[in-house]
Enzyme design. Structure first.
Site, PDB file in Angstrom:
ATOM      1  N   CYS A 174      61.343  41.022  23.183  1.00  0.00           N
ATOM      2  CA  CYS A 174      61.544  40.985  24.550  1.00  0.00           C
ATOM      3  C   CYS A 174      62.480  42.142  25.125  1.00  0.00           C
ATOM      4  O   CYS A 174      62.067  42.692  26.302  1.00  0.00           O
ATOM      5  CB  CYS A 174      62.376  39.748  24.906  1.00  0.00           C
ATOM      6  SG  CYS A 174      63.967  39.586  23.926  1.00  0.00           S
ATOM      7  N   HIS A 464      68.368  37.286  25.229  1.00  0.00           N
ATOM      8  CA  HIS A 464      66.994  37.412  25.959  1.00  0.00           C
ATOM      9  C   HIS A 464      67.013  38.370  26.830  1.00  0.00           C
ATOM     10  O   HIS A 464      67.839  38.355  27.811  1.00  0.00           O
ATOM     11  CB  HIS A 464      66.382  36.100  25.978  1.00  0.00           C
ATOM     12  CG  HIS A 464      64.998  36.117  26.376  1.00  0.00           C
ATOM     13  ND1 HIS A 464      64.041  36.475  25.742  1.00  0.00           N
ATOM     14  CD2 HIS A 464      64.260  35.813  27.744  1.00  0.00           C
ATOM     15  CE1 HIS A 464      62.903  36.423  26.183  1.00  0.00           C
ATOM     16  NE2 HIS A 464      62.957  35.953  27.545  1.00  0.00           N
TER      17      HIS A 464
END
Length: 508
Positions: A174, A464
Site C-alpha cells: 500500500c 496502512h
C-alpha cells in the site's frame, strides 16, 4: 498493511552523463489512436540491466539534520562545460515548449493536421535558431493554444475519464500504491509519460543503472491506469514492482516500507533513466575565494548550472528546487553560504503541540538552529570548531513542491506523531512566511495548490497507506485505497492527522 519508517537522507556523489536534446514532437494523431485503443505500451528493450544495491540516493529529500555544514568550495567551469550546461538548458526549454504544444490539446480532429504542420514549422525554426530566448518560444506555443482552444479534443475527453484505476495490493504494498497514485495525478509527469516519443528520451547508457527500463515499466503502468475503458478498473503493479526491486533491492520483498523513502528511490531511478547527461564532465577546478567574491544570486545560478552537469532530466525540471544554507560562526560572525538541489523537503512537526499548520512546520524547518557540542562545525575563518547557527531559505522554487511531514522518530524508541496538521488546499503562499525565501530570490514568490496526499494511519510498527488525489483534468478529488477508488466531496475528508506526504503544484 504497511507501517511507516523514519527517513534518513543520504547525499553521495553524482554519476554524470551528457545532455542530448530531444526535438521530436509527439505524433498527436497516433497518440490519440493509441489512447482510444488502449495500446500504449513502450516496446521492450534488449539492454542488459546492471542490478546492484543502492547504498544511498542523490538529491534526495532535504532534512535539516542531514545538510552538510562544511563550506563548499567554488567550482570554476571550463568553457566547454559551460556550453554543455547552456546547450542542455536550451534543449530542455525547446523540448518543453514543443511538448506543451503537442500535449495540451483542445482542438478538434480536423485541427490536429494543421497543428502538426505548425508544430513542424516551429520545431524547424527552433532548431535553426537555438539561441532564441525562452519567452519567444513560449509566445509561439501560447499563440497556437489560443488559436485551437475553441473545442475539446478526443484526447482531453479520454483523459478526463481516465486515471480512476485502483492498484492491487501485492502484500504490504500500500505504501507503493499511494505514491503511484499521487505521481499518476502529477500532470507534467503524466503528460511526459503519455508522449509518443518517450522512448527517444530514455537514457540507455551505462550511467543509468536500469538503462531506461524503470521509466519504460513505470510509463507502461501509468498508461494502463489512464487508458482503461472500464470505469474504476484495477491494475496490477507486479511487473513495475519487480523492476523497482532490481534498481533498489530493498523493495524486492513484501516487507512493510515507508512511502516517502519509496518516493525518493523512485524519483532517483526515473531521473537516471531519462537523464540528458550520459557521460562524466571534465574534472572541475575549485576556487573558493573567487566564489566568495561573486554576488549571491550569481553564486546560486552558478551552483545550479553545476548541478545540471550531473543531474539534468525532465524529472529535475518537474521536482527540483534549490535551497540556500547559511552557516554563521558565533565567534567571528563569518558566514558560509552554500546551495543544494532538493526534490522534496522533510519538515519537522512541533513536538509539544497537538495541532499545527503546514506553514508553521515550514517556518520551523527554515528557522535558525544552534550547532554546539559534538555538532560544532569547522569555521573556515577561525580554522577551528566553533558554535554556529544554521539556517535554510528557498532560492529556487520547484514546479512540484513535495512536503514530507516528519511523523516518525527514532528518539526514545520508534514513535509516530499523530499531530493534526492543517494545510491549505489552495494558494499555499510561501512569501507569507518570515525569512523562508532567500534574500537574493528573484521574482514574486509562487503560490501552490494541493493535488495529492499520501496518508498513513496506524502506528510506527503497523499501519496502512492510502492516497487522496485531485484529478488533473476534472479537478475532482478521489480517494485511492489500493484497488478501491471513490470520490471525495468535503474538504474535511481531505485534511486529517494521517497526512504524511503532500504534493503541491505551482500555479504561477
Amino acid at each position: 498493511m504497511s507501517s511507516g519508517r523514519s527517513s534518513t537522507s543520504t547525499r553521495t556523489s553524482s554519476v554524470t552523463r551528457p545532455m542530448p536534446s530531444v526535438h521530436n514532437t509527439p505524433n498527436v494523431t497516433t497518440l490519440g489512436r493509441a489512447i482510444q485503443a488502449g495500446s500504449m505500451n513502450i516496446g521492450p528493450t534488449n539492454t542488459t540491466v546492471r542490478s546492484r544495491p543502492i547504498s544511498g540516493i542523490r538529491q534526495a529529500s532535504v532534512d535539516r539534520s542531514h545538510i552538510s555544514t562544511r563550506n563548499i568550495p567554488t567550482t570554476t567551469l571550463s568553457s566547454s562545460q559551460r556550453r554543455i550546461s547552456n546547450d542542455s538548458t536550451r534543449s530542455r526549454l525547446s523540448n518543453q515548449n514543443q511538448f506543451a504544444a503537442a500535449t495540451d490539446q483542445r482542438s478538434t480532429i480536423s485541427d490536429y493536421s494543421e497543428r502538426r504542420t505548425s508544430n513542424a514549422s516551429n520545431s524547424s525554426t527552433l532548431a535553426s535558431n537555438s539561441n532564441d530566448d525562452a519567452s519567444s518560444s513560449n509566445a509561439k506555443v501560447s499563440s497556437i493554444d489560443r488559436q485551437n482552444s475553441h473545442s475539446p479534443s478526443p484526447i482531453d475527453s479520454k483523459l478526463k475519464s481516465g486515471g480512476l484505476t485502483g492498484l492491487q495490493n501485492l502484500g504490504n504494498t500500500c505504501f507503493m500504491n499511494s505514491v503511484l497514485q499521487c505521481l499518476s495525478n502529477t500532470k507534467p509527469l503524466l503528460l511526459f509519460c503519455l508522449q509518443e516519443n518517450l522512448a527517444d528520451c530514455l537514457n540507455t547508457s551505462s550511467t543509468s543503472v536500469m538503462r531506461g527500463i524503470l521509466m519504460r515499466e513505470y510509463a507502461n503502468l501509468i498508461r494502463k491506469m489512464w487508458t482503461s475503458s472500464e470505469n474504476h478498473s484495477v491494475a496490477s503493479p507486479s511487473a513495475f514492482k519487480n523492476t523497482v526491486g532490481r534498481f533498489a533491492p530493498r523493495f524486492l520483498g513484501y516487507a512493510q516500507q515507508d512511502s516517502q523513502e519509496f518516493l525518493r528511490y523512485l524519483l532517483q531511478g526515473l531521473n537516471e533513466d531519462v537523464s540528458r547527461v550520459q557521460r562524466k564532465p571534465s574534472p572541475m577546478k575549485i576556487d573558493e575565494k573567487a566564489e566568495e567574491r561573486m554576488k549571491e544570486k550569481d553564486r546560486a545560478k552558478f551552483s545550479w548550472e553545476r548541478c545540471l552537469l550531473f543531474d539534468n532530466s525532465r524529472i529535475v525540471d518537474i521536482f527540483a528546487g534549490q535551497l540556500k544554507s547559511t552557516l554563521e560562526c558565533s565567534h567571528c560572525q563569518y558566514q558560509s553560504i552554500t546551495f543544494d538541489m532538493f526534490w522534496d523537503l522533510s519538515i519537522p512537526l512541533p513536538r509539544s503541540k497537538s495541532s499545527s499548520s503546514v506553514q508553521e512546520c515550514i517556518q520551523l524547518f527554515m528557522s535558525k538552529e544552534e550547532l554546539d557540542g559534538d555538532e560544532k562545525p569547522m569555521c573556515a575563518k577561525c580554522k577551528q570548531k566553533r558554535r554556529c547557527t544554521k539556517k535554510f531559505s528557498i532560492q529556487k522554487c520547484p514546479q512540484i513542491l513535495v512536503l514530507h511531514l516528519k511523523r516518525f522518530s527514532q528518539a526514545r524508541g520508534r514513535t509516530k506523531l499523530n499531530t493534526y496538521v492543517d494545510f491549505p488546499v489552495n494558494n499555499l503562499k510561501l512569501n507569507d512566511l518570515m525569512d523562508v525565501m532567500s534574500e537574493s530570490y528573484e521574482g514574486p514568490a509562487p503560490t501552490y495548490n494541493l493535488f495529492g496526499i499520501s496518508n498513513h494511519s496506524g502506528t510506527a510498527y503497523s499501519g496502512h497507506y492510502i492516497a487522496q488525489c485531485k484529478h488533473p483534468f476534472t479537478n475532482q478529488w478521489h480517494e485511492f485505497n489500493d484497488s478501491s477508488v471513490h470520490s471525495l466531496n468535503e474538504k474535511q475528508q481531505i485534511i486529517s492527522s494521517n497526512a504524511y506526504v503532500l504534493f503541491y503544484e505551482r500555479n504561477n
